[in-house]
Design an enzyme around this catalytic site. Structure first.
Site, short mmCIF file in Angstrom:
data_model
loop_
_atom_site.label_atom_id
_atom_site.label_comp_id
_atom_site.label_asym_id
_atom_site.label_seq_id
_atom_site.Cartn_x
_atom_site.Cartn_y
_atom_site.Cartn_z
N SER A 162 0.83 -1.20 0.00
CA SER A 162 0.00 0.00 0.00
C SER A 162 0.88 1.26 0.00
CB SER A 162 -0.97 -0.06 1.18
OG SER A 162 -1.97 0.93 1.07
N ASP A 263 -10.14 -3.34 -4.84
CA ASP A 263 -9.26 -2.43 -4.12
C ASP A 263 -9.36 -1.07 -4.80
OD1 ASP A 263 -7.15 -1.01 -2.97
OD2 ASP A 263 -5.67 -2.58 -3.27
N HIS A 293 -8.21 -4.90 -0.77
CA HIS A 293 -6.92 -4.33 -0.41
C HIS A 293 -6.26 -5.13 0.72
CE1 HIS A 293 -3.99 -1.13 -0.30
NE2 HIS A 293 -4.19 -0.92 0.98
#
Length: 320
Positions: A162, A263, A293
């Protein structure tokens, strides 16, 4: 927690949601997100159970005072192995080494590489570009000290999830521009974030994964990302933090990008892959269908597949 809106998530994910009775989504404010993520992290650690065997760890502090955890595969104790530098998820605002301990342990054992996991500083206490500067500083420290923890300083990759995935890219670019052009041999970027919601329109309809994400997608949505980006407060034209702005993508080393179908950051990965393809950079994009995600933090069967895939990608970007 968000309501469980009917989207075609993987049955194994939906089963996990059913067990806890809700859909997790980070929301409201950074302080609240920190509380949410801490509670989720404790739950996931309990569900994963005892750490996997075959890896030794040592908590250390860099010369500039950053906390790091060094992971070394026991099976390779008698030789130097490649070095990875890992940056955690959390939108530059939350998260840390402890929350991704299970992921890094699994990748260390499966890839047979030393991994240094970095506790970079967070916004709002430390706004942009602090996280990037910390990541670059820690990478240089890890390379300088590689042999002391059994790693080969000539085979180095950056990796993250991320915001940490964005750091895996932006750290390479910063170090490259700072004159360390041959330091990083490969990048492993797991669901990176490069596109502020306000800039989606700049991508000619190619970025659609934010659309209708609020209150629907698990873990994060467009609102989450607005809070993170606005708190980190990076200039939207920054060529390292928002790496799609970088003027010469051909300088990238071999790169692996992982994305998930449900996501809001999915198309960040797609756009990066398109730019690397145009620059003829050796890279691979793998998208995991029906998953959200950072799904790999959760104890579902697909996470084990993800660990194996990512370990293979580590070795591939290093041409091992």
């Amino acid at each position: 927690m968000a309501s469980t809106v009917d989207i075609p998530l993987a049955p194994e994910w939906l089963e996990w949601e059913a067990k806890i009775g809700a859909r997790p989504v980070l929301s409201d404010s950074v302080p609240h997100m920190r509380e949410q993520f801490d509670g989720l992290g404790k739950l996931l650690a309990e569900q994963w159970g005892e750490p996997i065997p075959g890896v030794s760890t040592k908590d250390m502090v860099t010369d500039s005072g950053l906390d790091v955890r060094v992971y070394r595969p026991d099976a390779s104790a008698d030789k130097l192995v490649p070095l990875g530098v890992f940056f955690h998820c959390g939108g530059y605002c939350i998260g840390g080494i402890i929350y991704e301990d299970n992921l890094v342990r699994n990748l260390c054992v499966r890839s047979q590489t030393v991994i240094v996991s970095v506790q970079y500083r967070h916004a709002p206490e430390f706004s942009a570009p602090t996280a990037l500067n910390d990541a670059a500083d820690a990478t240089l420290w890890a390379v300088k000290n590689a042999e002391s923890f059994g790693a080969d300083s000539t085979k180095v990759y950056t990796m993250g999830a991320s915001a940490g995935a964005a750091l895996s890219v932006s750290t390479f670019l910063k170090l490259y521009d700072d004159g360390h052009k041959d330091l990083i041999s490969g990048i492993v970027s797991l669901s990176p974030c490069f596109v502020h919601p306000d800039l989606v329109s700049d991508h000619a309809g190619k970025h659609t994964s934010f659309v209708n994400s609020n209150g629907v997608l698990p873990v994060i949505d467009e609102n989450s990302m607005r809070i993170f980006y606005d708190t980190y407060n990076a200039p939207l034209d920054h060529p390292h933090i928002f790496a799609l702005n970088y003027p010469d993508m051909s300088v990238f080393p071999k790169t692996y990008i992982a994305a998930a179908e449900f996501d809001p950051l999915r198309d960040d990965s797609v756009l990066l892959s398109e730019k690397l393809a145009l620059a003829k950079v050796d890279h691979k994009l793998k998208t995991y269908s029906s998953l959200p995600h950072v799904f790999w933090l959760f104890p579902i069967p697909q996470s084990l597949t993800f660990f194996d895939d990512t370990a293979a990608a580590i070795r591939d970007v290093l041409s091992l």
